[in-house]
Design an enzyme around this catalytic site. Structure first.
Site, PDB file in Angstrom:
ATOM      1  N   ASP A  82      15.074  17.931 -35.056  1.00  0.00           N
ATOM      2  CA  ASP A  82      16.449  18.003 -36.077  1.00  0.00           C
ATOM      3  C   ASP A  82      16.471  16.549 -37.160  1.00  0.00           C
ATOM      4  O   ASP A  82      17.122  16.691 -36.524  1.00  0.00           O
ATOM      5  CB  ASP A  82      17.080  19.140 -35.893  1.00  0.00           C
ATOM      6  CG  ASP A  82      17.871  19.613 -37.043  1.00  0.00           C
ATOM      7  OD1 ASP A  82      16.822  19.429 -37.827  1.00  0.00           O
ATOM      8  OD2 ASP A  82      18.919  19.926 -37.104  1.00  0.00           O
ATOM      9  N   HIS A  83      16.408  16.725 -37.902  1.00  0.00           N
ATOM     10  CA  HIS A  83      16.817  15.516 -39.184  1.00  0.00           C
ATOM     11  C   HIS A  83      16.761  13.883 -38.556  1.00  0.00           C
ATOM     12  O   HIS A  83      17.377  13.376 -38.095  1.00  0.00           O
ATOM     13  CB  HIS A  83      17.922  15.642 -38.750  1.00  0.00           C
ATOM     14  CG  HIS A  83      17.743  16.312 -40.474  1.00  0.00           C
ATOM     15  ND1 HIS A  83      18.774  16.709 -41.281  1.00  0.00           N
ATOM     16  CD2 HIS A  83      19.495  17.816 -39.472  1.00  0.00           C
ATOM     17  CE1 HIS A  83      19.550  18.029 -41.736  1.00  0.00           C
ATOM     18  NE2 HIS A  83      19.528  18.754 -41.014  1.00  0.00           N
ATOM     19  N   ASP A 104      13.557  12.888 -41.837  1.00  0.00           N
ATOM     20  CA  ASP A 104      14.424  12.999 -43.318  1.00  0.00           C
ATOM     21  C   ASP A 104      15.041  11.770 -43.903  1.00  0.00           C
ATOM     22  O   ASP A 104      15.798  11.348 -43.028  1.00  0.00           O
ATOM     23  CB  ASP A 104      16.302  13.927 -42.483  1.00  0.00           C
ATOM     24  CG  ASP A 104      16.992  14.416 -43.756  1.00  0.00           C
ATOM     25  OD1 ASP A 104      16.405  14.203 -44.721  1.00  0.00           O
ATOM     26  OD2 ASP A 104      18.327  15.482 -43.461  1.00  0.00           O
ATOM     27  N   GLU A 134      11.667  16.618 -45.943  1.00  0.00           N
ATOM     28  CA  GLU A 134      12.540  17.078 -46.931  1.00  0.00           C
ATOM     29  C   GLU A 134      12.583  16.276 -48.091  1.00  0.00           C
ATOM     30  O   GLU A 134      12.340  15.412 -48.136  1.00  0.00           O
ATOM     31  CB  GLU A 134      14.124  16.495 -46.406  1.00  0.00           C
ATOM     32  CG  GLU A 134      14.740  18.136 -47.216  1.00  0.00           C
ATOM     33  CD  GLU A 134      16.216  17.490 -46.422  1.00  0.00           C
ATOM     34  OE1 GLU A 134      16.763  18.217 -45.255  1.00  0.00           O
ATOM     35  OE2 GLU A 134      17.248  17.885 -47.294  1.00  0.00           O
ATOM     36  N   SER A 216      23.235  28.977 -41.824  1.00  0.00           N
ATOM     37  CA  SER A 216      24.342  30.097 -40.912  1.00  0.00           C
ATOM     38  C   SER A 216      25.176  30.748 -42.068  1.00  0.00           C
ATOM     39  O   SER A 216      25.708  29.874 -43.287  1.00  0.00           O
ATOM     40  CB  SER A 216      25.228  29.095 -40.561  1.00  0.00           C
ATOM     41  OG  SER A 216      24.402  28.911 -39.292  1.00  0.00           O
ATOM     42  N   ASN A 256      16.993  27.345 -40.140  1.00  0.00           N
ATOM     43  CA  ASN A 256      17.913  26.530 -39.648  1.00  0.00           C
ATOM     44  C   ASN A 256      19.207  27.218 -39.571  1.00  0.00           C
ATOM     45  O   ASN A 256      19.746  27.189 -39.860  1.00  0.00           O
ATOM     46  CB  ASN A 256      18.265  25.239 -39.566  1.00  0.00           C
ATOM     47  CG  ASN A 256      16.591  24.413 -40.074  1.00  0.00           C
ATOM     48  OD1 ASN A 256      15.993  24.561 -39.423  1.00  0.00           O
ATOM     49  ND2 ASN A 256      16.378  22.931 -39.842  1.00  0.00           N
ATOM     50  N   SER A 259      25.999  26.084 -36.689  1.00  0.00           N
ATOM     51  CA  SER A 259      26.986  26.791 -36.992  1.00  0.00           C
ATOM     52  C   SER A 259      27.398  28.330 -36.839  1.00  0.00           C
ATOM     53  O   SER A 259      28.664  28.370 -35.616  1.00  0.00           O
ATOM     54  CB  SER A 259      27.590  26.373 -38.672  1.00  0.00           C
ATOM     55  OG  SER A 259      27.317  25.176 -39.273  1.00  0.00           O
TER      56      SER A 259
HETATM   57  P1  13P Z   1      24.289  25.130 -40.490  1.00  0.00           P
HETATM   58  O1  13P Z   1      25.335  24.297 -39.440  1.00  0.00           O
HETATM   59  O2  13P Z   1      24.367  26.366 -41.982  1.00  0.00           O
HETATM   60  O3  13P Z   1      23.849  26.298 -39.222  1.00  0.00           O
HETATM   61  O4  13P Z   1      22.947  24.391 -40.477  1.00  0.00           O
HETATM   62  C1  13P Z   1      22.100  23.453 -39.079  1.00  0.00           C
HETATM   63  C2  13P Z   1      21.289  23.252 -39.500  1.00  0.00           C
HETATM   64  O5  13P Z   1      20.443  23.102 -40.887  1.00  0.00           O
HETATM   65  C3  13P Z   1      20.021  22.442 -38.553  1.00  0.00           C
HETATM   66  O6  13P Z   1      19.727  21.872 -39.489  1.00  0.00           O
HETATM   67  O1  G3H Z   2      22.078  19.768 -39.387  1.00  0.00           O
HETATM   68  C1  G3H Z   2      22.749  19.831 -38.385  1.00  0.00           C
HETATM   69  C2  G3H Z   2      22.857  19.959 -37.263  1.00  0.00           C
HETATM   70  O2  G3H Z   2      23.550  21.271 -36.895  1.00  0.00           O
HETATM   71  C3  G3H Z   2      22.795  19.330 -36.226  1.00  0.00           C
HETATM   72  O3  G3H Z   2      24.515  19.480 -36.104  1.00  0.00           O
HETATM   73  O4  G3H Z   2      23.897  16.553 -35.777  1.00  0.00           O
HETATM   74  O5  G3H Z   2      25.923  17.593 -35.047  1.00  0.00           O
HETATM   75  O6  G3H Z   2      24.009  18.344 -34.069  1.00  0.00           O
HETATM   76  P1  G3H Z   2      24.283  17.810 -35.382  1.00  0.00           P
HETATM   77 ZN    ZN Z   3      19.495  20.052 -41.415  1.00  0.00          ZN
END
Ligand code: 13P
Ligand code: G3H
Ligand code: ZN
Length: 311
Positions: A82-83, A104, A134, A216, A256, A259
């Protein structure tokens, strides 16, 4: 069954009018809660690991936890970065067995975003791994990056075709009003995603899977429990679930969620400690926290994503 990519999952989701849940994982209880729900509902699953999660739990531990989940559930599971913020991080995850990565570079000018994304795609595709990229910038907090609402920007539909053609990416995250974290909209305002942008993007990229980050919903019952048990989260507001359901029925194939899992886990543990101030065995409070994650994910799969029974 080995780890899978998102290729087949997304094709079925696009044609079936539903989305796959991409849930962030950081430890064993989170992996177990998510995968137990998906198993009960026979749902395909994306487990995603952020740079911060990898730093917290260690690549190998997370990899082994997800392998254990596949063995226990028999589900098609994709393990996704992720990211990813650099080619090196994406490469390390690809070399380490992930089946999907996100690069990203949405904060960079279009040409630079295209160049780095292209580099990741070439390496990933050579190794049988898919790539999410993205366009557009979400507000909110992720890892060390905090994007203010003023600096966020919606995706420009006129950019998407050129971006996808030049990069060769497999899916595209777009900004249509969602944002990361628990404080997504100003209290008193009416949250509204820009479905006009989603429709425009989908028309320009027929059949192409779109991703929504920051999705979320921030259930108010959990915010209430947190605030009644020593927490302080006034004004925490999320994306309405009916709007996510609508997005899932359109071109959005991956949603995704992080939260909401954090809220479920934290609310449960705060309440547990208030009710049992003398307890100190982690299993006592992590067990209900894991169950709360399971219930949350079951609700998302059934009522928001619509991917139950699709594994
Ligand atoms: P939320 O913070 O809305 O759960 O989004 C999570 C997210 O986009 C992880 O990449
Ligand atoms: O988009 C971000 C996700 O909620 C992951 O959060 O980078 O704090 O692990 P984090
Ligand atoms: Zn994200």
């Amino acid at each position: 069954m080995p780890l899978v990519t998102t290729k087949e999952m997304f094709e079925k989701a696009y044609n079936g009018g539903y989305a796959i849940g991409a849930f962030n994982v950081n430890n064993m209880e989170i992996v177990q809660g998510i995968t137990e729900a998906a198993k009960d509902l026979n749902a395909p699953l994306i487990l995603q690991v952020s740079k911060g999660a990898r730093a917290y739990a260690n690549h190998t531990y997370l990899m082994k936890l997800v392998e254990a989940a596949i063995e226990e559930t028999g589900l098609p599971i994709c393990l996704h970065l992720d990211h990813g913020d650099s080619f090196e991080l994406c490469k390390s995850c690809i070399d380490g067995g992930f089946t999907s990565v996100m690069i990203d570079k949405s904060g960079l000018p279009l040409e630079e975003n295209i160049a780095i994304t292209r580099q990741v795609v070439e390496y990933a595709h050579d190794h049988g791994v898919v790539v999410e990229a993205e366009l557009g910038t979400l507000a909110g907090i992720e890892d060390e990056v905090n994007v203010s609402a003023e600096d966020s920007s919606y995706t420009r539909p006129e950019d998407v075709q050129e971006f996808v053609e030049k990069t060769g990416c497999d899916s595209l995250a777009i900004a249509i009003g969602t944002s990361h974290g628990a404080y997504k909209f100003k209290p008193g305002t009416k949250p509204q995603l820009r479905f006009d942008i989603l429709e425009d993007v989908a028309a320009r990229l027929p059949g192409f899977p779109i991703v929504l980050h920051g999705s979320s919903s921030v259930p108010q019952e959990f915010v209430k429990i947190i605030n009644e048990n020593g927490g302080n989260m006034p004004g925490a507001i999320g994306v309405p679930e009916d709007q996510l359901r609508q997005a899932a029925s359109m071109a959005v194939c991956k949603i995704n969620i992080d939260s909401d899992l954090r809220l479920a886990m934290t609310a449960t543990i705060r309440q547990y400690f208030n009710e049992h101030p003398d307890h100190f065995d982690p299993r006592q409070y992590l067990k209900p926290a894991r169950e709360a994650i399971k219930q949350m994910v079951a609700h998302k799969i059934t009522d928001v994503l619509g991917c139950d029974g699709k594994a």
